[in-house]
Structures are given as structure tokens and as C-alpha cells.
Design an enzyme around this catalytic site. Structure first.
Site, PDB file in Angstrom:
ATOM      1  N   HIS A  61      92.812  62.056 -61.856  1.00 16.29           N
ATOM      2  CA  HIS A  61      93.649  62.873 -60.965  1.00 16.29           C
ATOM      3  C   HIS A  61      93.190  62.750 -59.509  1.00 16.29           C
ATOM      4  CE1 HIS A  61      94.360  65.603 -64.706  1.00 16.29           C
ATOM      5  NE2 HIS A  61      95.391  64.774 -64.576  1.00 16.29           N
ATOM      6  N   ARG A 108      94.066  68.538 -75.296  1.00 16.92           N
ATOM      7  CA  ARG A 108      92.704  67.995 -75.335  1.00 16.92           C
ATOM      8  C   ARG A 108      91.685  69.131 -75.377  1.00 16.92           C
ATOM      9  NH1 ARG A 108      94.292  64.655 -70.420  1.00 16.92           N
ATOM     10  NH2 ARG A 108      95.262  62.760 -71.239  1.00 16.92           N
ATOM     11  N   GLU A 152     101.150  63.693 -55.211  1.00 17.40           N
ATOM     12  CA  GLU A 152     100.483  62.412 -55.446  1.00 17.40           C
ATOM     13  C   GLU A 152     101.330  61.244 -54.965  1.00 17.40           C
ATOM     14  OE1 GLU A 152      98.162  62.411 -59.382  1.00 17.40           O
ATOM     15  OE2 GLU A 152      99.672  63.992 -59.686  1.00 17.40           O
ATOM     16  N   ARG A 160     100.751  53.723 -59.942  1.00 16.27           N
ATOM     17  CA  ARG A 160      99.604  54.510 -60.376  1.00 16.27           C
ATOM     18  C   ARG A 160      98.851  53.719 -61.451  1.00 16.27           C
ATOM     19  NH1 ARG A 160      99.207  59.640 -64.471  1.00 16.27           N
ATOM     20  NH2 ARG A 160      97.082  60.262 -63.957  1.00 16.27           N
TER      21      ARG A 160
END
Length: 421
Positions: free
Chosen positions: A180, A241, A387, A91
Site C-alpha cells: 500500500h 486475512r 493512489e 500498479r
């Protein structure tokens, strides 16, 4: 053929080993507290108890070496020989504008990833460290980069450019990139299957809600807008965040509190969002539990998050026109039924009719679930993301020479007969 997927974070390395011939996961796990001390590995093999071993990992190479050693361990491993690993998929969070799909890693690719690491200073450096560590340990094994940003490279200029001095984009690459991507790719393809349509015929809003949160507007099967921007800070309320705020607030607070640029960046990324509102929680399970017991700030945090999620649904409907489905995915999206209910309840005027009982029952990460009524014009699904399967299929296709971009490549999970194991 066994394919290893690696996801290297700043202080962790997640891994999954996939048997391509049998189409099944044979091992997965994580090394935690890399670099920071007291490191350990959690190793899972189907049908066995989870194995934990404490082992100091001062860098990513030692962590990956621990993973390889565990996978080949006579007692706890699943491989007889390291040479059974046919390829590794990595990734990579930020590929800038250079990469629109997954690629085999060579010196030029690695250099290009390094050139844009300033755009993701918290993510790309450990991604690079993981690649270099794997290359050192397994120098003869093909390695592939799978980019978070690649899926969103179909966005039009009017969606990805900011209303800032244009030379900032020309000189420094300041624009919306989005993240993402592999998650949005996977669940949008699965939603198309559930709708009984080709991905090219579908308009979908995908909502990846975990500690990090991003949404994607998908028109005719491709990303046309997404909530995260130049960095993962923009967009929805997240665990730590802040997401979308008045851009004057950082400068205002820097003056009021005499904060440096580094300090304000840390606050916005690590001390805001759900944690900022509640003062103590990032895990939505704890927020939901304390909200149910009357904690005012936890109730407020849920209300703020759901309100922002609802606004994104509305704005993305305006962007893509006819909407077929909304998809919730990732840890909170898959398990946080109260947040889903708060988000979509009352959207009947937009064609979304929530079935509360279906929504409450969708509390598993192993099943794809419809949570709207049968007569709802717009469907809402909870779809567990995968993923690592995207990583694996990209790697296998690149090795076979059959890979193209996601708009033309047929993934196994985009076929009606796909069964999630």
C-alpha cells in the site's frame, strides 16, 4: 495529455483516465470477474450515469481491450482516438529490493518483476499479465511500473529483517517489504500540508484500512516501519486475512485437521480475519450494523480489530518518538467511524483527544477531516486516499524527465494550494 492508470488484480482490472493538462479525472471504472466468467465493465464519467456492459473476458488482454473500446466508444467513451492515451501507469504490488521508485517499463524491468513474483504469487502474476496485455494492445505507448513496496524501501535493517536464519534473507529475500505504498505516500504528504509543515519535519502514523489493512510509521517524512511483511498476510486484522498470529498455529492446525500447506495458506488469507470471527461478513458496514443489533460475534470482531489498531499506534509511537498525527484512510478508514472511535478513544494519555461529533461527521470519501479536538497535542485526520493520482504524477514526471524518488520529488498534492477535484 491523457494518462491511463491500470490496477490488474487476479479477477479484476481497475482503471482511471486522467487529463494531465486539465488536472482532472475524465473516466474511471472496473472490469470484474475476469477469467472466472460472467465478466462485466462498470464505466464512470463525471456528469453521466454509470454505464455497465456484460462482456466475457477470459484473460487480462481481453479485459484491457474492453476498457480501451469503452473509452473510445462514440456514445459512452471520452476519447476520439486511442492515440490520445499518452502513457499507462501500472500498479505492481511487489518489486522486491530492486525498485525504490517508479520506473519506465522495459524488458529488463519486466524480467525483474517476474523474478520476484514468487514473493507475491496472488498479485504479481496478474500485474504482469496486465503489463503484457497493454503492451500488446498499445505497443507504442510508454508504460510505467508503480510499486507498492517502493515507499517502504527506506526502512532500516533492524526493522525489515526477521530474526530467522540470515541465509534465508540472502538466498530467498525473506524480509519485511510492506505494501500500500502509494496510499501511505499520498496521505502522509497531505497530512504534512494540513499540519503546515514540510514532510521532512513530520512524524506520522498512517493507517490504510480496507479489506486489506496496513499501517506505516513515518519518521521525518519516510517510512521506517510498516505492518505488512514478506507478504500482505502479516500485520493488522483484515477482511479475510488473519494478520499477526503465533507462527506455530499453522503447523498445529495442519496436524489437527490434516491440512496441506496450500490449504492452510488459503485459510489464513481467505477465511480468517473479520470473516473468520463473524463466520459470514468481510464488509465492515455489515459488521457494524449487526454489532449495533447485538450480534455477539460482530461486536467481538470490531473489538479485536480496534484493539489491534490501537496497539499498532502505541508501538509505532515508541518507534518514531514525537508524533504529529495519525491518519485513517481507505474504505473502512474513511467511512467506518465506529472503528475509528473504538481505536482512539481512551488515548488521551498519549496526547490524542477524540472529538466524537467530528468523528461521526467524517463519513465521506471526498473531504479531509480533523477528528480530534482543537487542543489535542496529536492530531488525527481522515484523509481520502488517491493512489491513482500518485500513479499519474509519477508517469507524467518520468515522461518529462523530472522524476526522482518520493523523498525529493514534489507532488502537486504536497503543496499548500492543492485542491482535490
Amino acid at each position: 495529455m491523457d494518462i491511463l492508470a491500470l490496477n490488474c488484480g487476479s479477477s479484476s482490472v481497475k482503471y482511471q483516465l486522467f487529463d494531465w493538462d486539465k488536472k482532472e479525472v475524465i473516466a474511471k471504472g472496473m472490469v470484474e470477474r475476469v477469467i472466472i466468467g460472467d465478466s462485466f465493465i462498470m464505466h464512470e464519467v463525471p456528469g453521466r450515469e454509470t454505464y455497465r456492459e456484460e462482456s466475457e473476458c477470459p484473460d487480462h488482454q481481453v479485459a484491457i481491450d474492453l476498457i480501451i473500446r469503452t473509452l473510445t466508444d462514440p456514445e459512452h467513451g471520452v476519447l476520439k482516438d486511442i492515440n490520445q492515451i499518452a502513457a499507462i501507469g501500472h500498479r505492481v504490488v511487489h518489486g522486491g529490493e530492486k525498485f525504490t521508485c517508479s520506473v519506465m517499463i522495459d524488458e529488463n524491468v519486466l524480467d525483474a518483476v517476474k523474478e520476484v513474483q514468487h514473493l507475491a504469487p496472488l498479485h504479481n502474476p496478474p500485474n504482469i499479465a496486465g503489463i503484457e496485455a497493454a503492451q500488446a494492445i498499445l505497443p507504442n505507448v510508454p508504460q510505467v511500473a508503480i510499486f507498492d513496496t517502493a515507499f517502504h524501501q527506506t526502512m532500516p535493517e533492524h526493522a525489515y529483517l526477521y530474526p530467522l536464519p540470515y541465509e534465508w534473507y540472502e538466498k530467498y529475500g525473506v524480509r519485511r517489504y510492506g505494501f500500500h505504498g502509494t496510499s501511505h505516500l499520498y496521505v502522509s504528504k497531505r497530512a504534512a500540508v494540513l499540519l503546515g509543515k514540510s514532510p521532512k519535519e513530520t512524524n506520522i502514523i498512517t493507517m490504510h484500512i480496507g479489506n486489506g489493512v496496513s499501517h506505516c510509521a513515518i519518521n521525518s517524512g519516510i517510512s521506517v516501519d510498516t505492518s505488512m511483511g514478506l507478504t500482505p498476510l502479516e500485520g493488522a486484522v483484515m477482511g479475510t486475512r488473519c494478520g499477526d498470529i503465533d507462527p506455530a498455529i499453522p503447523a498445529f492446525m495442519m496436524q489437527k485437521e490434516n491440512l496441506s500447506a496450500k490449504e492452510i495458506d488459503s485459510i489464513l488469507n481467505k477465511k480468517s480475519g473479520v470473516l473468520g470471527i463473524t463466520g459470514r461478513f468481510t464488509d465492515r458496514r455489515e459488521v457494524i450494523e449487526h454489532a449495533a443489533n447485538g450480534d455477539r460475534l460482530c461486536v467481538l470482531a470490531l473489538d479485536i480489530e480496534a484493539y489491534r489498531l490501537r496497539k499498532y499506534i502505541g508501538s509505532y509511537m515508541a518507534a518514531i518518538g514525537r508524533l504529529d498525527a495519525v491518519v485513517f484512510t481507505a474504505g473502512v478508514g474513511e467511512m467506518g467511524w465506529p472503528i475509528r472511535e473504538k481505536t482512539i478513544e481512551g488515548l488521551e494519555h498519549l496526547g490524542i483527544k477524540l472529538d466524537k461529533e467530528r468523528n461521526k461527521s467524517a463519513m465521506t470519501r471526498k473531504r479531509e477531516t480533523l477528528i480530534t479536538t482543537d487542543d489535542s497535542p496529536v492530531k488525527v485526520y481522515v484523509i481520502p486516499t488517491d493512489e491513482e493520482l500518485v500513479f499519474t504524477e509519477d508517469v507524467a514526471a518520468i515522461l518529462a524527465g523530472t522524476y526522482t524518488d518520493h523523498m525529493h520529488f514534489e507532488y502537486s498534492f504536497s503543496r499548500p494550494d492543492f485542491v482535490r477535484k
